[in-house]
Design an enzyme around this catalytic site. Structure first.
Site, PDB file in Angstrom:
ATOM      1  N   LYS A 282     -31.969  -7.638   4.833  1.00 25.31           N
ATOM      2  CA  LYS A 282     -31.791  -6.424   4.026  1.00 25.31           C
ATOM      3  C   LYS A 282     -30.940  -5.407   4.802  1.00 25.31           C
ATOM      4  O   LYS A 282     -30.092  -4.727   4.224  1.00 25.31           O
ATOM      5  CB  LYS A 282     -33.144  -5.809   3.655  1.00 25.31           C
ATOM      6  CG  LYS A 282     -33.965  -6.588   2.651  1.00 25.31           C
ATOM      7  CD  LYS A 282     -33.323  -6.740   1.291  1.00 25.31           C
ATOM      8  CE  LYS A 282     -33.278  -5.459   0.494  1.00 25.31           C
ATOM      9  NZ  LYS A 282     -32.799  -5.698  -0.897  1.00 25.31           N
TER      10      LYS A 282
ATOM     11  N   GLU B 179     -38.315  -1.403   5.584  1.00 21.48           N
ATOM     12  CA  GLU B 179     -38.532  -2.341   6.692  1.00 21.48           C
ATOM     13  C   GLU B 179     -37.313  -2.449   7.606  1.00 21.48           C
ATOM     14  O   GLU B 179     -37.407  -2.946   8.724  1.00 21.48           O
ATOM     15  CB  GLU B 179     -38.935  -3.729   6.151  1.00 21.48           C
ATOM     16  CG  GLU B 179     -40.116  -3.606   5.210  1.00 21.48           C
ATOM     17  CD  GLU B 179     -40.913  -4.873   4.991  1.00 21.48           C
ATOM     18  OE1 GLU B 179     -40.804  -5.805   5.780  1.00 21.48           O
ATOM     19  OE2 GLU B 179     -41.662  -4.900   4.002  1.00 21.48           O
TER      20      GLU B 179
ATOM     21  N   THR C  90     -35.175  -1.379   1.438  1.00 23.33           N
ATOM     22  CA  THR C  90     -36.558  -1.247   1.892  1.00 23.33           C
ATOM     23  C   THR C  90     -36.663  -0.403   3.160  1.00 23.33           C
ATOM     24  O   THR C  90     -35.687  -0.296   3.917  1.00 23.33           O
ATOM     25  CB  THR C  90     -37.116  -2.662   2.166  1.00 23.33           C
ATOM     26  OG1 THR C  90     -38.341  -2.554   2.873  1.00 23.33           O
ATOM     27  CG2 THR C  90     -36.173  -3.506   3.017  1.00 23.33           C
TER      28      THR C  90
HETATM   29  P1  NAD Z   1     -39.147  -9.992  -6.297  1.00 21.24           P
HETATM   30  O1  NAD Z   1     -39.171 -11.045  -5.253  1.00 21.24           O
HETATM   31  O2  NAD Z   1     -40.361  -9.755  -7.138  1.00 21.24           O
HETATM   32  O3  NAD Z   1     -37.934 -10.268  -7.332  1.00 21.24           O
HETATM   33  C1  NAD Z   1     -36.671 -10.669  -6.904  1.00 21.24           C
HETATM   34  C2  NAD Z   1     -35.894 -11.091  -8.135  1.00 21.24           C
HETATM   35  O4  NAD Z   1     -34.553 -11.463  -7.711  1.00 21.24           O
HETATM   36  C3  NAD Z   1     -36.471 -12.310  -8.855  1.00 21.24           C
HETATM   37  O5  NAD Z   1     -36.448 -12.095 -10.261  1.00 21.24           O
HETATM   38  C4  NAD Z   1     -35.521 -13.445  -8.476  1.00 21.24           C
HETATM   39  O6  NAD Z   1     -35.425 -14.467  -9.481  1.00 21.24           O
HETATM   40  C5  NAD Z   1     -34.204 -12.697  -8.311  1.00 21.24           C
HETATM   41  N1  NAD Z   1     -33.262 -13.391  -7.404  1.00 21.24           N
HETATM   42  C6  NAD Z   1     -33.544 -13.897  -6.173  1.00 21.24           C
HETATM   43  N2  NAD Z   1     -32.440 -14.473  -5.650  1.00 21.24           N
HETATM   44  C7  NAD Z   1     -31.441 -14.302  -6.561  1.00 21.24           C
HETATM   45  C8  NAD Z   1     -30.069 -14.650  -6.585  1.00 21.24           C
HETATM   46  N3  NAD Z   1     -29.502 -15.317  -5.566  1.00 21.24           N
HETATM   47  N4  NAD Z   1     -29.329 -14.312  -7.664  1.00 21.24           N
HETATM   48  C9  NAD Z   1     -29.895 -13.654  -8.723  1.00 21.24           C
HETATM   49  N5  NAD Z   1     -31.203 -13.310  -8.745  1.00 21.24           N
HETATM   50  C10 NAD Z   1     -31.968 -13.615  -7.671  1.00 21.24           C
HETATM   51  O7  NAD Z   1     -38.701  -8.654  -5.541  1.00 21.24           O
HETATM   52  P2  NAD Z   1     -39.184  -7.155  -5.776  1.00 21.24           P
HETATM   53  O8  NAD Z   1     -40.455  -6.933  -5.040  1.00 21.24           O
HETATM   54  O9  NAD Z   1     -39.084  -6.829  -7.196  1.00 21.24           O
HETATM   55  O10 NAD Z   1     -38.038  -6.382  -4.979  1.00 21.24           O
HETATM   56  C11 NAD Z   1     -36.819  -6.034  -5.609  1.00 21.24           C
HETATM   57  C12 NAD Z   1     -35.917  -5.355  -4.600  1.00 21.24           C
HETATM   58  O11 NAD Z   1     -36.564  -4.202  -4.073  1.00 21.24           O
HETATM   59  C13 NAD Z   1     -35.563  -6.228  -3.403  1.00 21.24           C
HETATM   60  O12 NAD Z   1     -34.217  -6.021  -3.080  1.00 21.24           O
HETATM   61  C14 NAD Z   1     -36.481  -5.725  -2.288  1.00 21.24           C
HETATM   62  O13 NAD Z   1     -35.885  -5.903  -1.036  1.00 21.24           O
HETATM   63  C15 NAD Z   1     -36.601  -4.261  -2.649  1.00 21.24           C
HETATM   64  N6  NAD Z   1     -37.850  -3.597  -2.238  1.00 21.24           N
HETATM   65  C16 NAD Z   1     -39.062  -4.140  -2.555  1.00 21.24           C
HETATM   66  C17 NAD Z   1     -40.228  -3.452  -2.181  1.00 21.24           C
HETATM   67  C18 NAD Z   1     -41.594  -3.989  -2.542  1.00 21.24           C
HETATM   68  O14 NAD Z   1     -42.603  -3.419  -2.123  1.00 21.24           O
HETATM   69  N7  NAD Z   1     -41.701  -5.043  -3.328  1.00 21.24           N
HETATM   70  C19 NAD Z   1     -40.146  -2.248  -1.495  1.00 21.24           C
HETATM   71  C20 NAD Z   1     -38.877  -1.733  -1.200  1.00 21.24           C
HETATM   72  C21 NAD Z   1     -37.747  -2.412  -1.579  1.00 21.24           C
HETATM   73  P1  TYD Z   2     -46.961  -7.595   2.043  1.00 21.86           P
HETATM   74  O1  TYD Z   2     -47.515  -7.320   0.693  1.00 21.86           O
HETATM   75  O2  TYD Z   2     -46.520  -8.986   2.376  1.00 21.86           O
HETATM   76  O3  TYD Z   2     -45.788  -6.541   2.301  1.00 21.86           O
HETATM   77  P2  TYD Z   2     -44.926  -6.229   3.646  1.00 21.86           P
HETATM   78  O4  TYD Z   2     -45.180  -7.256   4.659  1.00 21.86           O
HETATM   79  O5  TYD Z   2     -43.539  -6.275   3.101  1.00 21.86           O
HETATM   80  O6  TYD Z   2     -45.352  -4.852   4.077  1.00 21.86           O
HETATM   81  O7  TYD Z   2     -48.047  -7.178   3.111  1.00 21.86           O
HETATM   82  C1  TYD Z   2     -48.560  -5.858   3.206  1.00 21.86           C
HETATM   83  C2  TYD Z   2     -49.446  -5.780   4.427  1.00 21.86           C
HETATM   84  O8  TYD Z   2     -50.585  -6.603   4.227  1.00 21.86           O
HETATM   85  C3  TYD Z   2     -48.771  -6.285   5.691  1.00 21.86           C
HETATM   86  O9  TYD Z   2     -49.192  -5.489   6.795  1.00 21.86           O
HETATM   87  C4  TYD Z   2     -49.293  -7.713   5.837  1.00 21.86           C
HETATM   88  C5  TYD Z   2     -50.703  -7.619   5.254  1.00 21.86           C
HETATM   89  N1  TYD Z   2     -51.212  -8.853   4.593  1.00 21.86           N
HETATM   90  C6  TYD Z   2     -52.497  -9.326   4.930  1.00 21.86           C
HETATM   91  O10 TYD Z   2     -53.218  -8.725   5.765  1.00 21.86           O
HETATM   92  N2  TYD Z   2     -52.938 -10.462   4.297  1.00 21.86           N
HETATM   93  C7  TYD Z   2     -52.189 -11.143   3.392  1.00 21.86           C
HETATM   94  O11 TYD Z   2     -52.660 -12.212   2.883  1.00 21.86           O
HETATM   95  C8  TYD Z   2     -50.890 -10.642   3.055  1.00 21.86           C
HETATM   96  C9  TYD Z   2     -50.019 -11.352   2.041  1.00 21.86           C
HETATM   97  C10 TYD Z   2     -50.449  -9.485   3.670  1.00 21.86           C
END
Ligand code: NAD
Ligand code: TYD
Length: 354
Positions: free
Chosen positions: A165, A137, A135
């Site tokens: 991370k 972050e 990420t």
């Molecule tokens: P998510 O929370 O939707 O899904 C995570 C998945 O991992 C779930 O299916 C969960 O069951 C599985 N999991 C959790 N712990 C586990 C373990 N110990 N063993 C096996 N499986 C496990 O997450 P996401 O939003 O799909 O993110 C996926 C990846 O991408 C993460 O590594 C996250 O850091 C990264 N990422 C997410 C975003 C975003 O905006 N969502 C952005 C950049 C990077």
């Molecule tokens: P989020 O989807 O939790 O992603 P991240 O914190 O990983 O960027 O949140 C996106 C942005 O929205 C973040 O600045 C926090 C804000 N936010 C709210 O203002 N209200 C909410 O209820 C949530 C879940 C997030």
């Protein structure tokens, strides 16, 4: 070696989009290794559940024996590692699970992958890849005039999620540097799209707005995130897997910086257009709530490296991606009903009370 990939965390938001996208390639086989935490949802993959090229293993990445057996049995040519605890607010309330999975889990996985990779003969050993999905972050927070994060920006993680991370990114880097494991790391900005669990901003807003519930905005609503449609992220991961250089990291983003309040307005207006609510504007539901502790002010990604070296570019604009996303949540009521029962309700009640 056949074209089989082990995906960890493939039942989550990005992982399931990645699997569905990759399975469209008739030569691809995928083993999805997922613990099925609250964020993992096998329904996301219902459409391919019976496909002989898809196989599901329920397990924790920290379970080294199960990981070992899975690798030995399926002989993958690559691992794409999504599995993580991923919600910043949950990491603030309870960081322990984040250390368990993101740090210790990634370490356990790396150890087993290193042993498996070491046992391969050439040319499979040279061809193997471990792709770690991370990420933006990890880079911390930007000031209003700072340049976007590049691959050389110093790490400065601020939340327990970001720190866990960052730790995993460092482990992956060390496994390449020390053992020569052919790793690739991607650092992506905020994703949005189908199958995102509605504790995250966009789906939370869409569902609350649709149900006439308050739209919680943290602080002044001016925190900035750089939004990317999930399928564009998945294509970027596929490009890095196919052509990325081992040991390198690639930043992925959509050059779509938006303050949160603008996201809220856009979702309200889109819903008013697509699914009007009898004369009232969804904007009336906006409620400013207490800020997140340590809330990062601004994220922005400089994606020029992946654009230049791997010819990747996002296909969706923010408008087309948001429209697709809003429509998807409106059209998938059964999915929404399923994920918003049980433990989801507890989280919402605890997190937003008072
Ligand atoms: P998510 O929370 O939707 O899904 C995570 C998945 O991992 C779930 O299916 C969960 O069951 C599985 N999991 C959790 N712990 C586990 C373990 N110990 N063993 C096996 N499986 C496990 O997450 P996401 O939003 O799909 O993110 C996926 C990846 O991408 C993460 O590594 C996250 O850091 C990264 N990422 C997410 C975003 C975003 O905006 N969502 C952005 C950049 C990077
Ligand atoms: P989020 O989807 O939790 O992603 P991240 O914190 O990983 O960027 O949140 C996106 C942005 O929205 C973040 O600045 C926090 C804000 N936010 C709210 O203002 N209200 C909410 O209820 C949530 C879940 C997030």
């Amino acid at each position: 070696m056949h074209n089989l990939i082990v995906v960890t965390g493939g039942a989550g938001f990005i992982g399931s989009n990645f699997i569905l996208q990759r399975m469209r390639d008739e030569s691809a086989s995928i083993v999805n290794f997922d613990k099925l935490t609250y964020a993992g949802n096998p329904h996301n993959l219902e459409s391919i559940a019976d496909n002989p090229r898809y196989h599901f293993v329920q397990g924790d990445i920290i379970d080294r024996e199960l990981v070992r057996k899975t690798l030995a049995r399926h002989q993958p040519r690559a691992i794409v590692h999504f599995a993580a605890e991923s919600h910043v607010d949950r990491s603030i309330r309870g960081p322990e699970d984040f250390i368990h999975t993101n740090v210790n889990g990634t370490f356990a996985l790396l150890e087993e992958v290193r042993a498996y990779w070491s046992s391969l003969g050439e040319p499979d050993r040279a061809r193997f890849r471990f792709l770690h999905v991370s990420t933006d972050e990890v880079y911390g927070s930007l000031g209003p005039n700072d340049p976007p994060f590049s691959e050389t920006t110093a790490y400065a993680p601020n939340s327990p999620y970001a720190a866990s991370k960052a730790a995993s990114d460092h482990l992956v880097r060390a496994y390449h540097h020390t053992y020569g494991l052919p790793t690739l790391t991607t650092n992506c900005s905020n994703n949005y799209g189908p199958f995102q669990f509605p504790e995250k901003l966009m789906p939370l807003l869409i569902l609350n707005a649709q149900q006439g519930k308050p739209l919680p905005v943290y602080g002044d609503g001016k925190n900035v995130r750089d939004w990317l449609y999930v399928e564009d992220h998945c294509e970027a991961i596929a490009a890095v897997l196919a052509q990325g250089k081992p040991g390198e990291t690639y930043n992925i983003g959509g050059s779509n910086e938006k303050p949160n309040i603008e996201i809220v307005y856009r979702i309200c207006d889109l819903l008013d257009e697509i699914s009007p609510a009898k004369g009232v504007s969804r904007r009336e539901l906006i409620t400013f709530v207490k800020d997140r502790p340590g809330h990062d002010r601004r994220y922005a990604i400089d994606a020029r490296k992946i654009e230049r070296e791997l010819q990747w570019k996002p296909k969706e604009t923010f408008d087309t991606g948001l429209r697709k996303t809003v429509r998807w949540y409106l059209e998938n009521e059964a999915w929404v009903r399923d994920v918003t029962s049980g433990s989801y309700r507890e989280w919402i009640a605890t997190h937003y009370s008072g």
